[in-house]
Design an enzyme around this catalytic site. Structure first.
Site, PDB file in Angstrom:
ATOM      1  N   CYS A 207       2.851  21.551 -19.640  1.00 14.85           N
ATOM      2  CA  CYS A 207       2.450  20.566 -18.645  1.00 14.85           C
ATOM      3  C   CYS A 207       3.684  19.937 -18.019  1.00 14.85           C
ATOM      4  O   CYS A 207       4.613  19.558 -18.737  1.00 14.85           O
ATOM      5  CB  CYS A 207       1.647  19.450 -19.295  1.00 14.85           C
ATOM      6  SG  CYS A 207       0.048  19.957 -19.917  1.00 14.85           S
TER       7      CYS A 207
ATOM      8  N   CYS B  78       0.086  21.614 -25.589  1.00 17.03           N
ATOM      9  CA  CYS B  78      -1.133  20.838 -25.815  1.00 17.03           C
ATOM     10  C   CYS B  78      -2.394  21.645 -25.519  1.00 17.03           C
ATOM     11  O   CYS B  78      -3.497  21.147 -25.687  1.00 17.03           O
ATOM     12  CB  CYS B  78      -1.114  19.543 -25.001  1.00 17.03           C
ATOM     13  SG  CYS B  78      -1.462  19.788 -23.258  1.00 17.03           S
TER      14      CYS B  78
ATOM     15  N   GLY C 245      -1.466   7.272   7.343  1.00 21.45           N
ATOM     16  CA  GLY C 245      -0.796   8.520   7.688  1.00 21.45           C
ATOM     17  C   GLY C 245       0.249   8.378   8.770  1.00 21.45           C
ATOM     18  O   GLY C 245       1.015   9.308   9.014  1.00 21.45           O
TER      19      GLY C 245
ATOM     20  N   CYS D 114      -1.376  25.261 -21.410  1.00 21.41           N
ATOM     21  CA  CYS D 114      -0.103  24.657 -21.816  1.00 21.41           C
ATOM     22  C   CYS D 114       0.250  25.091 -23.239  1.00 21.41           C
ATOM     23  O   CYS D 114      -0.586  25.055 -24.140  1.00 21.41           O
ATOM     24  CB  CYS D 114      -0.213  23.134 -21.745  1.00 21.41           C
ATOM     25  SG  CYS D 114       1.172  22.262 -22.480  1.00 21.41           S
TER      26      CYS D 114
END
Lengths: 258, 297
Positions: free
Chosen positions: B270, B248, B36, B245
């Site tokens: 998506c 799909c 980080g 979606c």
């Protein structure tokens, strides 16, 4: 008032090259005491205040502060992390220009809540409740809590700055010309508020001002500075009513009589 | 050196010279050692403008080897300009295999998304980062923000979240949502939607972040704790979508709105094209997908 001082200042000097900022300053401050530092422009008042509040490293001398556990610590021998923690918990600093002490682009509520979040408060509802309470105590309407300080008047900004500093219940507050630049009626209300808060909370304060009326109203004790030196100290009423040093006599006699 | 029969200058493998790669690798190693923490590095001029992924490209160039397989995504898609150009760039300068399959890739360079398919140990995710400093918009001074990181003074980060709740009634930050890494450094996860934040937590893959213009590299090593900042009474939440979606039928993936006509028609699909295509290949259908039988005719 306790017998043990809160702050011990010994032989404090600050030089800017060959120029003197302040020289050989020594005093003690007790809990709950308000000390005024007065003098003309350039007399070293602000330099002294910055050295005490760890905003400016002094050239020589020491400043010792009694921590909450009763131990005296030299401010300039602490780690920076400890010093900064002290500054945002046990201390407050009220700037002359509120824009220096506030975050102008975040709301009043966040300004007050910042110190709480900095010490680990993570409950939004509680932070907001505390902020609301403090806005009330400094006489800012609580429906202004989500407004930015930019939308506030000078007096409101100064009161907000005071609330922001006092929210963590500090024991010592530094003030640099807290009423500078405010008109007289606003100044009077702010002084009234400050006096109330200082006595209610038992705050110790060091107030730098060139306004002797402010010093008389707020402070118990007073130091007069000239050219970086302290020329006279004493109880405020004594210094103002019976000035001993020639410079203090000049200063007191220069007050405009209305 | 790659073989070239053209008159054009040839490049060192993966474009950057070996000294530069060593410098970047040292920065990456330090970043991995201090999860980080933003490590400064001597960012180079790349043959693309700042803001197009110069940081990510330099990190990828420093870690890629001849046996790697590279995938590049932009907003989750493999077929957008940025993704296609960077993929073609590495094909040309390092001659590595490229793929659009998340599962086949060893290195995935990304802008703004983490793939839906869970990453595996051994994979490396390289993020393109525009502004690495999470405190930047609250504290403009770099000297001060570095001090705040050093002293772990992160109260200011919560001031931003406080402002969100005060103004919108909830935490309205939806992307670049600040996280705390391994209980120490607060980090900007680059402008990924906060939907992807939980995927960073305890991920088996190595995550590297490169900011070219700002000259910073930071990292999340595999299996690292990544916690999104929040309030006790306003806990962190990810985005949810009311419909699946349209192509799909996936529920629980991150969706993009695609405008279909100029009469206000749109569909949600998506954003991860590889994930969506895989699902369609497996026979999943959304309400707007073409019938495979008809498509074949």
């Amino acid at each position: 008032m306790s017998d043990i001082p809160l702050l011990k200042v010994k032989a404090l000097s600050k030089f800017y090259g060959s120029r003197i900022g302040c020289q050989n300053v020594a005093f003690e401050l007790w809990p709950g005491e308000v000390l005024a530092v007065v003098g003309e422009s350039g007399s070293g008042k602000t330099t002294l205040l910055d050295c005490l509040a760890t905003r400016l490293a002094p050239s020589t001398g020491s400043v010792e502060y009694r921590m909450r556990d009763g131990q005296f610590r030299d401010l300039y021998r602490m780690s920076e992390a400890e010093r900064r923690f002290l500054m945002r918990t046990d201390w407050g600093f009220v700037h002359q220009n509120p824009a220096d002490g506030l975050r102008m682009t975040v709301s009043a509520g966040a300004n007050v809540g910042e110190r709480l979040m900095a010490v680990g408060d993570r409950h939004y509802g509680k932070i907001r409740a505390t902020a609301t309470d403090w806005l009330g105590r400094v006489e800012i309407a609580t429906d202004r809590i989500d407004d930015q300080p930019r939308a506030f008047s000078g007096g409101m900004r100064q009161r907000l700055q005071i609330a922001r500093n006092l929210v963590t219940n500090p024991r010592l507050v530094f003030m640099d010309e807290p009423t500078g630049g405010l008109d007289v009626s606003v100044q009077a209300r702010l002084l009234d508020l400050l006096r109330g808060l200082v006595s209610d909370l038992g705050l110790a304060a060091i107030v730098v001002t060139h306004d002797l009326a402010v010093a008389r109203l707020l402070s118990h004790r007073m130091m007069v500075m000239k050219d970086g030196h302290i020329v006279e100290t004493g109880l405020t009423d004594r210094v103002l009513d019976d000035p001993q040093a020639p410079y203090t006599q000049l200063l007191v006699s220069s007050i405009l009589q209305v | 050196m790659i073989e070239s029969h053209s008159q054009l200058a040839t490049y060192n493998f993966a474009y950057l010279d070996e000294q530069t790669k060593r410098m970047i690798r040292r920065a990456i190693l330090k970043a991995i050692a201090i999860p980080g923490y933003q490590v400064p590095f001597a960012s180079r001029e790349m043959p693309m403008p700042y803001g197009w992924g110069t940081g990510g490209v330099q990190v990828t160039a420093a870690v890629i080897g001849p046996n790697d397989t590279l995938k590049v995504i932009d907003q989750g898609a493999d077929d957008t300009t940025n993704a296609v150009s960077i993929r073609a760039f590495f094909q040309k300068v390092s001659n590595v295999r490229v793929t659009t399959k998340t599962t086949e890739a060893t290195i995935i360079q990304t802008r703004h998304r983490i793939p839906e398919t869970a990453l595996q140990a051994g994979q490396t995710l390289v993020y393109q980062v525009p502004i690495p400093e999470p405190l930047r918009f609250l504290e403009p001074r770099e000297t001060e923000t570095r001090k705040m990181h050093a002293l772990e003074e992160y109260g200011l980060m919560h001031v931003k979240l406080y402002e969100d709740i005060a103004r919108h009634g909830r935490i309205a930050t939806t992307y670049a949502y600040p996280v705390k890494v391994e209980g120490r450094y607060v980090m900007d996860p680059s402008p990924t939607p906060k939907f992807d934040n939980p995927k960073m937590h305890q991920s088996p893959a190595l995550q590297l972040f490169g900011a070219g213009r700002e000259k910073r590299i930071y990292a999340i090593p595999p299996y690292t704790e990544v916690v999104s900042l929040d309030f006790e009474d306003h806990p962190f939440e990810i985005q949810t979508f009311s419909e699946p979606c349209a192509l799909c039928g996936a529920k629980g993936s991150y969706l993009d709105e695609v405008i279909l006509d100029d009469k206000g028609g749109s569909m949600f699909v998506c954003s991860d094209t590889d994930f969506c295509e895989d699902r369609q290949a497996e026979g999943h259908r959304g309400h707007l997908s073409a019938n495979p039988a008809e498509a074949a005719e």
